[in-house]
Design an enzyme around this catalytic site. Structure first.
Site, mmCIF file in Angstrom:
data_model
loop_
_atom_site.group_PDB
_atom_site.id
_atom_site.type_symbol
_atom_site.label_atom_id
_atom_site.label_comp_id
_atom_site.label_asym_id
_atom_site.label_seq_id
_atom_site.Cartn_x
_atom_site.Cartn_y
_atom_site.Cartn_z
ATOM 1 C CB THR A 167 40.882 28.717 32.577
ATOM 2 O OG1 THR A 167 41.791 29.393 33.433
ATOM 3 C CG2 THR A 167 41.589 28.364 31.301
ATOM 4 C CG ASN A 210 44.931 34.662 36.228
ATOM 5 O OD1 ASN A 210 45.021 33.450 36.387
ATOM 6 N ND2 ASN A 210 45.486 35.522 37.049
ATOM 7 C CB SER A 218 47.821 25.476 35.786
ATOM 8 O OG SER A 218 48.658 25.870 36.842
#
Length: 568
Positions: A379, A399, A451
């Site tokens: 990321t 990703n 996340s």
């Protein structure tokens, strides 16, 4: 590190010539990676020095922090293909000078033809390569839509913000040793997973100082410059994406692209010992987990225990364990599932979660499950604070490293492999070892749990920090540690991101530490009963601190990569 870059940017200004008639002249732009800077006006820090320079030049050209964030993201799509992107998605959290709080969700979404069991074989077992490699792994990209949704908070015309990226793609830029190594490492994947030649593959190995030219990507950027978001989600680029899908047996359609929408969310805001933490709500799991972890820490005198003391590290590990257990059980796209956010973050619930914490004794993930009550690592992050008081934190992703490693033919950009962030099968870990339940199951149009945790800290009504990191499952714990390192342990911005990190995510039940983590602390944790494993670098964090009452800014880029700060 000093690099000589040949490109169409004049020193100290941005060429605003039409992208249709790029300037023919080129000149050297000598720069160096700046890990730590102190400036008195505005600062940008991102994963690549050229992107940070572009953001700084936009600020000097009259843009605000949002303008710079848009231009920096576009530049990262060119100069940092491992995670910067047009074919992925992300989140933006901003606190504007007028007090407005912004949370933009341009996370990827599942195509309309996506199905709950699309990555399972006839026996119900996961075929993990399908959610990771190639065309079927891609969710509907959200980045370009997110950039245009951000424009309502910007000052400059979009053409000025995208021009540097066009020039970098068209004229090329000199790659670093790190990028050369990555391109070489993924050459076989690029060859295996693509249906057309890509700019990332050449006969001889890449080396530092080589020039990466991306003509197809420059063409796509020009279409976006000319037609706006429709230049990506409709017309020629959309047709190229669908043609690529058809060649590679993917499922994304023209309707999927046309129907994609950015979600404007209410920023998640909570108090920690007098500071206001502003971060991303669902479908980011990061904000809720961060609020849980900070809430569980609040009643302990960790500042007295000290940075990297065994007592502080153990407490933080047990807090991480409990938050990640709840993540796996309860969290998903709020447009599809009802998540009990208020209860998960209530003071009583968080106090109860720590009731079985025993100082000096390792907890167990077999015993510590999700709480009860009635009822990648690839990321990239950028942070910006400008001299008007605007603060922006943006985290975007493909990703995995280079996403699905699939480049859209004739369009020149990589597609994400974000479908792996769904629970392919409840209880089965994804590429980062994270498990999930039906709350994060695949459904058409649904956004996969993330996340990513772009975060801003306010002291009173003024921004104090803008920070964030990549790192897949480690993002949340890294942001948590940055906040503890600064707000509790008093570390400088550079030390807060560069000191060795640790990570616990409930399952597997182990503490992962970077290789330079203190051996004395590792031994102390092992004596408590913890399993400790050493691993490679955790994340690539970015942070900017504003000195209260001034506009003096300390910006730091992570030592773990080519991350660089720029400002004036």
């Amino acid at each position: 590190m000093r690099l000589l870059i040949i490109w169409g940017l004049a020193a100290g200004s941005i060429c605003t010539a039409s992208a249709q008639t790029l300037p023919q002249q080129q000149w050297p732009y000598d720069y160096q990676i700046e890990k730590n800077i102190t400036v008195s006006h505005s600062a940008v820090v991102s994963a690549h020095p050229l992107a940070s320079i572009v953001g700084r030049l936009i600020l000097q050209d009259g843009g605000n922090a949002v303008d710079a964030a848009i231009a920096t993201q576009l530049a990262l799509a060119v100069v940092y293909p491992g995670a910067g992107n047009l074919g992925g998605g992300g989140f933006m959290v901003a606190r504007l000078a007028n007090g407005q709080q912004v949370a933009l969700d341009y996370r990827e979404a599942a195509p309309a033809k996506a199905r709950r069991d699309m990555y399972l074989d006839s026996a119900g077992n996961p075929i993990t390569t399908l959610s990771l490699d190639g065309h079927l792994a891609a969710g509907i990209p959200g980045t370009v839509a997110g950039l245009f949704a951000s424009m309502k908070y910007a000052k400059l015309p979009f053409s000025r913000l995208i021009d540097p990226a066009i020039l970098l793609a068209e004229k090329g830029f000199v790659i670093t040793a790190s990028e050369a190594s990555n391109l070489n490492a993924y050459k076989a994947d690029f060859q295996r997973l693509n249906t057309a030649p890509t700019a990332f593959v050449k006969d001889q190995p890449w080396k530092a100082g080589d020039t990466l030219i991306q003509k197809d990507l420059a063409h796509t950027l020009r279409l976006i410059r000319k037609k706006g978001a429709a230049g990506f989600y409709q017309g020629e680029t959309a047709a190229n994406i669908v043609a690529e899908m058809q060649r590679g047996k993917g499922i994304m359609t023209l309707a999927d692209l046309k129907n994609y929408k950015v979600r404007e969310r209410k920023a998640l805001s909570f108090n920690y010992k007098g500071y206001t933490i502003l971060t991303m709500p669902l479908p980011s799991s990061g904000g809720i987990c961060l609020q849980q972890m900070m809430g569980m820490m609040e009643n302990y005198p960790v500042s007295e225990w000290g940075f990297h003391s065994p007592k502080a590290v153990q407490l933080m590990v047990e807090v991480e364990r409990r938050a990640y257990a709840d993540r796996a059980q309860f969290l998903g796209d709020p447009d599809f599932v009802k998540v009990p956010v208020a209860r998960l973050t209530s003071k009583k619930y968080l106090t109860d979660r720590m009731a079985d914490f025993v100082p000096g004794k390792a907890g167990s993930s077999e015993i510590t499950k999700a709480g009860t009550f009635p009822e990648s690592e690839e990321t990239t992050h950028l942070s910006i604070i400008d001299d008007k008081g605007n603060a922006v934190a943006v985290t975007t992703t493909l990703n995995g490293h280079y996403g699905s490693r699939t480049v859209v033919g004739k369009a020149g950009f990589l597609l994400n492999n974000e479908m792996d962030d769904f629970s392919v099968k409840p209880g089965v870990p994804n590429m980062y070892g994270l498990v999930g339940t039906e709350a994060n199951a695949i459904a058409p149009g649904k956004r996969m749990l993330s996340s990513m945790t772009p975060t801003i800290v306010l002291q009173g009504k003024q921004p104090l920090y803008s920070l964030g990191t990549p790192g897949g499952a480690t993002i949340i714990t890294s942001v948590f540690q940055m906040l503890m390192n600064t707000l509790e342990f008093g570390l400088s911005p550079a030390d807060a991101i560069n000191k060795p990190k640790f990570h616990h995510q409930w399952l597997p039940d182990e503490i992962a530490v970077e290789k330079d983590f203190p051996e004395t602390v590792i031994t102390a944790l092992q004596q408590m009963g913890y399993k400790v494993i050493k691993r490679g670098p955790i994340g690539r964090s970015e942070i900017i601190k504003r000195t209260p009452g001034t506009f003096v800014l300390d910006a730091a880029g992570d030592k773990r990569g080519d991350d660089s700060a720029s400002g004036y």
